[in-house]
Design a protein around this motif. Sequence first.
Motif, PDB file in Angstrom:
ATOM      1  N   ASP A 131       0.802  -1.209   0.000  1.00 48.48           N
ATOM      2  CA  ASP A 131       0.000   0.000   0.000  1.00 48.48           C
ATOM      3  C   ASP A 131       0.841   1.267   0.000  1.00 48.48           C
ATOM      4  OD1 ASP A 131      -2.352  -1.448   0.045  1.00 48.48           O
ATOM      5  OD2 ASP A 131      -2.355  -1.596   2.231  1.00 48.48           O
ATOM      6  N   GLN A 132       2.170   1.118   0.120  1.00 49.80           N
ATOM      7  CA  GLN A 132       3.027   2.292   0.136  1.00 49.80           C
ATOM      8  C   GLN A 132       3.099   2.913  -1.252  1.00 49.80           C
ATOM      9  OE1 GLN A 132       6.848   1.308   1.698  1.00 49.80           O
ATOM     10  NE2 GLN A 132       6.048   0.436   3.593  1.00 49.80           N
ATOM     11  N   PRO A 133       3.230   4.250  -1.312  1.00 45.31           N
ATOM     12  CA  PRO A 133       3.337   4.898  -2.624  1.00 45.31           C
ATOM     13  C   PRO A 133       4.574   4.413  -3.360  1.00 45.31           C
ATOM     14  CG  PRO A 133       3.956   6.421  -0.855  1.00 45.31           C
ATOM     15  CD  PRO A 133       3.347   5.208  -0.198  1.00 45.31           C
ATOM     16  N   ASP A 134       4.471   4.353  -4.675  1.00 47.14           N
ATOM     17  CA  ASP A 134       5.574   3.869  -5.507  1.00 47.14           C
ATOM     18  C   ASP A 134       6.191   5.044  -6.246  1.00 47.14           C
ATOM     19  OD1 ASP A 134       7.347   2.468  -7.011  1.00 47.14           O
ATOM     20  OD2 ASP A 134       5.873   1.525  -8.307  1.00 47.14           O
ATOM     21  N   PRO A 135       7.295   5.601  -5.728  1.00 45.37           N
ATOM     22  CA  PRO A 135       7.895   6.785  -6.342  1.00 45.37           C
ATOM     23  C   PRO A 135       8.530   6.504  -7.692  1.00 45.37           C
ATOM     24  CG  PRO A 135       9.337   5.940  -4.636  1.00 45.37           C
ATOM     25  CD  PRO A 135       8.067   5.139  -4.566  1.00 45.37           C
ATOM     26  N   LEU A 136       8.735   5.217  -8.012  1.00 50.67           N
ATOM     27  CA  LEU A 136       9.404   4.880  -9.267  1.00 50.67           C
ATOM     28  C   LEU A 136       8.464   4.211 -10.262  1.00 50.67           C
ATOM     29  CD1 LEU A 136      12.871   3.620  -8.016  1.00 50.67           C
ATOM     30  CD2 LEU A 136      12.300   5.819  -8.991  1.00 50.67           C
ATOM     31  N   ALA A 137       7.163   4.490 -10.172  1.00 55.18           N
ATOM     32  CA  ALA A 137       6.227   3.919 -11.132  1.00 55.18           C
ATOM     33  C   ALA A 137       6.638   4.309 -12.546  1.00 55.18           C
ATOM     34  CB  ALA A 137       4.818   4.386 -10.831  1.00 55.18           C
ATOM     35  N   SER A 138       7.077   5.535 -12.711  1.00 54.05           N
ATOM     36  CA  SER A 138       7.600   5.981 -13.997  1.00 54.05           C
ATOM     37  C   SER A 138       8.548   7.141 -13.739  1.00 54.05           C
ATOM     38  CB  SER A 138       6.465   6.420 -14.920  1.00 54.05           C
ATOM     39  OG  SER A 138       6.975   6.808 -16.175  1.00 54.05           O
TER      40      SER A 138
ATOM     41  N   CYS B 138      18.091   8.615 -18.068  1.00 58.73           N
ATOM     42  CA  CYS B 138      17.521   7.472 -17.354  1.00 58.73           C
ATOM     43  C   CYS B 138      16.015   7.403 -17.542  1.00 58.73           C
ATOM     44  CB  CYS B 138      17.791   7.571 -15.857  1.00 58.73           C
ATOM     45  SG  CYS B 138      19.461   8.005 -15.430  1.00 58.73           S
ATOM     46  N   CYS B 139      15.505   6.188 -17.608  1.00 56.25           N
ATOM     47  CA  CYS B 139      14.064   6.013 -17.698  1.00 56.25           C
ATOM     48  C   CYS B 139      13.683   4.653 -17.139  1.00 56.25           C
ATOM     49  CB  CYS B 139      13.609   6.114 -19.159  1.00 56.25           C
ATOM     50  SG  CYS B 139      11.829   5.998 -19.352  1.00 56.25           S
ATOM     51  N   THR B 140      12.610   4.608 -16.363  1.00 54.05           N
ATOM     52  CA  THR B 140      12.047   3.338 -15.934  1.00 54.05           C
ATOM     53  C   THR B 140      10.532   3.452 -16.011  1.00 54.05           C
ATOM     54  OG1 THR B 140      11.808   1.758 -14.123  1.00 54.05           O
ATOM     55  CG2 THR B 140      12.224   4.034 -13.497  1.00 54.05           C
ATOM     56  N   VAL B 141       9.910   2.466 -16.637  1.00 49.45           N
ATOM     57  CA  VAL B 141       8.453   2.407 -16.764  1.00 49.45           C
ATOM     58  C   VAL B 141       7.994   1.088 -16.165  1.00 49.45           C
ATOM     59  CG1 VAL B 141       6.495   2.384 -18.344  1.00 49.45           C
ATOM     60  CG2 VAL B 141       8.470   3.846 -18.829  1.00 49.45           C
TER      61      VAL B 141
ATOM     62  N   ALA C 271       3.261  -3.648 -10.212  1.00 50.51           N
ATOM     63  CA  ALA C 271       2.765  -2.675  -9.252  1.00 50.51           C
ATOM     64  C   ALA C 271       3.038  -3.223  -7.855  1.00 50.51           C
ATOM     65  CB  ALA C 271       1.275  -2.427  -9.445  1.00 50.51           C
ATOM     66  N   PRO C 272       4.018  -2.675  -7.107  1.00 53.03           N
ATOM     67  CA  PRO C 272       4.853  -1.523  -7.481  1.00 53.03           C
ATOM     68  C   PRO C 272       6.007  -1.936  -8.399  1.00 53.03           C
ATOM     69  CG  PRO C 272       5.487  -2.314  -5.329  1.00 53.03           C
ATOM     70  CD  PRO C 272       4.292  -3.135  -5.732  1.00 53.03           C
ATOM     71  N   ASN C 273       6.697  -0.930  -8.913  1.00 53.85           N
ATOM     72  CA  ASN C 273       7.849  -1.151  -9.778  1.00 53.85           C
ATOM     73  C   ASN C 273       8.952  -1.855  -8.989  1.00 53.85           C
ATOM     74  OD1 ASN C 273       9.834  -1.041 -11.710  1.00 53.85           O
ATOM     75  ND2 ASN C 273       9.828   1.177 -11.939  1.00 53.85           N
ATOM     76  N   GLU C 274       9.470  -2.958  -9.522  1.00 53.01           N
ATOM     77  CA  GLU C 274      10.514  -3.721  -8.826  1.00 53.01           C
ATOM     78  C   GLU C 274      11.917  -3.370  -9.308  1.00 53.01           C
ATOM     79  OE1 GLU C 274       8.085  -7.841  -7.853  1.00 53.01           O
ATOM     80  OE2 GLU C 274       8.935  -7.564  -9.857  1.00 53.01           O
ATOM     81  N   ASP C 275      12.027  -2.527 -10.336  1.00 53.61           N
ATOM     82  CA  ASP C 275      13.335  -2.169 -10.892  1.00 53.61           C
ATOM     83  C   ASP C 275      13.909  -0.932 -10.221  1.00 53.61           C
ATOM     84  OD1 ASP C 275      12.834  -4.226 -12.579  1.00 53.61           O
ATOM     85  OD2 ASP C 275      12.593  -3.030 -14.389  1.00 53.61           O
ATOM     86  N   ARG C 276      15.244  -0.904 -10.125  1.00 55.40           N
ATOM     87  CA  ARG C 276      15.936   0.249  -9.558  1.00 55.40           C
ATOM     88  C   ARG C 276      17.132   0.607 -10.433  1.00 55.40           C
ATOM     89  NH1 ARG C 276      11.803   0.372  -7.449  1.00 55.40           N
ATOM     90  NH2 ARG C 276      11.272   0.611  -5.240  1.00 55.40           N
ATOM     91  N   LEU C 277      17.430   1.890 -10.505  1.00 51.50           N
ATOM     92  CA  LEU C 277      18.561   2.381 -11.295  1.00 51.50           C
ATOM     93  C   LEU C 277      19.691   2.810 -10.380  1.00 51.50           C
ATOM     94  CD1 LEU C 277      16.650   4.682 -13.828  1.00 51.50           C
ATOM     95  CD2 LEU C 277      17.188   2.257 -14.050  1.00 51.50           C
TER      96      LEU C 277
ATOM     97  N   HIS D 196      12.926  13.307 -24.589  1.00 49.23           N
ATOM     98  CA  HIS D 196      13.927  12.690 -23.722  1.00 49.23           C
ATOM     99  C   HIS D 196      14.483  11.429 -24.385  1.00 49.23           C
ATOM    100  CE1 HIS D 196      15.729  10.685 -20.228  1.00 49.23           C
ATOM    101  NE2 HIS D 196      15.809  11.894 -19.710  1.00 49.23           N
ATOM    102  N   PRO D 197      15.804  11.324 -24.541  1.00 47.97           N
ATOM    103  CA  PRO D 197      16.401  10.196 -25.267  1.00 47.97           C
ATOM    104  C   PRO D 197      16.030   8.824 -24.709  1.00 47.97           C
ATOM    105  CG  PRO D 197      18.019  11.933 -24.967  1.00 47.97           C
ATOM    106  CD  PRO D 197      16.829  12.321 -24.152  1.00 47.97           C
ATOM    107  N   ALA D 198      16.086   8.649 -23.382  1.00 48.50           N
ATOM    108  CA  ALA D 198      15.794   7.333 -22.810  1.00 48.50           C
ATOM    109  C   ALA D 198      14.335   6.948 -23.025  1.00 48.50           C
ATOM    110  CB  ALA D 198      16.141   7.317 -21.320  1.00 48.50           C
ATOM    111  N   MET D 199      13.434   7.933 -22.911  1.00 49.13           N
ATOM    112  CA  MET D 199      12.019   7.642 -23.120  1.00 49.13           C
ATOM    113  C   MET D 199      11.735   7.302 -24.576  1.00 49.13           C
ATOM    114  SD  MET D 199       9.339   7.223 -21.312  1.00 49.13           S
ATOM    115  CE  MET D 199       8.130   6.214 -22.169  1.00 49.13           C
ATOM    116  N   ARG D 200      12.476   7.904 -25.494  1.00 46.29           N
ATOM    117  CA  ARG D 200      12.306   7.574 -26.908  1.00 46.29           C
ATOM    118  C   ARG D 200      12.706   6.124 -27.176  1.00 46.29           C
ATOM    119  NH1 ARG D 200      15.100  12.261 -30.421  1.00 46.29           N
ATOM    120  NH2 ARG D 200      14.278  10.999 -32.153  1.00 46.29           N
ATOM    121  N   LEU D 201      13.745   5.654 -26.489  1.00 45.20           N
ATOM    122  CA  LEU D 201      14.142   4.257 -26.635  1.00 45.20           C
ATOM    123  C   LEU D 201      13.076   3.331 -26.048  1.00 45.20           C
ATOM    124  CD1 LEU D 201      16.118   2.059 -27.439  1.00 45.20           C
ATOM    125  CD2 LEU D 201      17.352   2.447 -25.298  1.00 45.20           C
ATOM    126  N   VAL D 202      12.549   3.683 -24.872  1.00 46.97           N
ATOM    127  CA  VAL D 202      11.491   2.871 -24.263  1.00 46.97           C
ATOM    128  C   VAL D 202      10.257   2.839 -25.159  1.00 46.97           C
ATOM    129  CG1 VAL D 202       9.875   2.751 -22.324  1.00 46.97           C
ATOM    130  CG2 VAL D 202      12.297   3.161 -21.892  1.00 46.97           C
TER     131      VAL D 202
END
Length: 371
Positions: free
Chosen positions: A30-37, A51-54, A58-64, A333-339
Amino acid sequence: GSGSSSSEESGSSDDEEEDDDEEESEEEDDQPDPLASVCKTIEGPNCTVHCCTVASNAPNEDRLLVEPERGLYGVFDGHGGRVCSQYAMEKFGGVFEELLEVEGPGSGKAKEMEGLEAAFFSGASKGKDAEEDKKQKKAEKPRIALKKAFQQVDESFLDTLGPENNTSGACALVCYMAPGALWAANVGDSRALLVRKKRGVTSVPVSEDQNTSNKSECAKVVARSSDERAVRSHESEGKRSEQSVRRVAGTLMVTRALGDGYLKKAELSLPPYNAHLPYITGKPKVQRHAVTKADGYLVVATDGVWEHMSSEEVAAEVDRIFTEEPKGKEHKHPAMRLVDAVIKAAADKVGIQADQLKLLPPGKHRRTYLD
């Protein structure tokens, strides 16, 4: 998927490698997910990092991992929750920096060892040979530090958080930019490549996928676990068929990872896995690549990218991103264009529009198309 692309000039491979001895779950939170996108650009001392993460979960399990001051750029692709990937992101940089100082020239331990070595080898190694030997040892310091950092972070996670999170794990890929060289260390199937522009655009691999599609890795799993059926289909899929997916112990597609205590330690495991431990390891494969001016970009991304685009396709797309202006509704944004290119490729495979795929909320249904 998540990715990091750096515009720093990077290098050609010299193919130096270390000697290798070697279910998914929905997380209710139930905690907010600051890295949802997340989409951002960070200016480093010698490079610009996009950098980009999408999130597909839920929640996002990836970290940069983006620490230009330490020369570190990486991704932690979590599974079984975000506990392990979060821990690795928070701990890795500090552990690596400390190890690099300990292993590097000028530290107390290094000086002591140099003194012992000098006394021992004084009659055999002199002049240019001694100086060359010293340079070689200094050049290998990052390899040792990266290897130890992975193992220390893995062991400390299992010891401190593992008992309550024994099925939480993460694929990890960390690149270290040292003077004149690029180092890459990884466990799992995240991938890094250099975009080389010389007589056309090509990709230069700087890491190797470690999953059940890699025959050499599968052999290591069998040897490590003493389980002849260590790589097998999940029991829910029944007997092997063309549709079945081979997994380590029938549960995990990668052959190395941080965390996943149930596949490593008896005290963190449970039947049927505890009969043949360890199945996987947190020991990374470390490679070094020389830096040349022909290599303009470094791409670091989780398997969410590589499942839908080849290394050559990504290299060509990155070159296009940095040589052509955005068209129409394209992101700037370059990373978002790749995603976006990855999302389009995933949508094309199943015959839907990319916008339709983007509208799917993170969770099991979205992961069916794009993880």
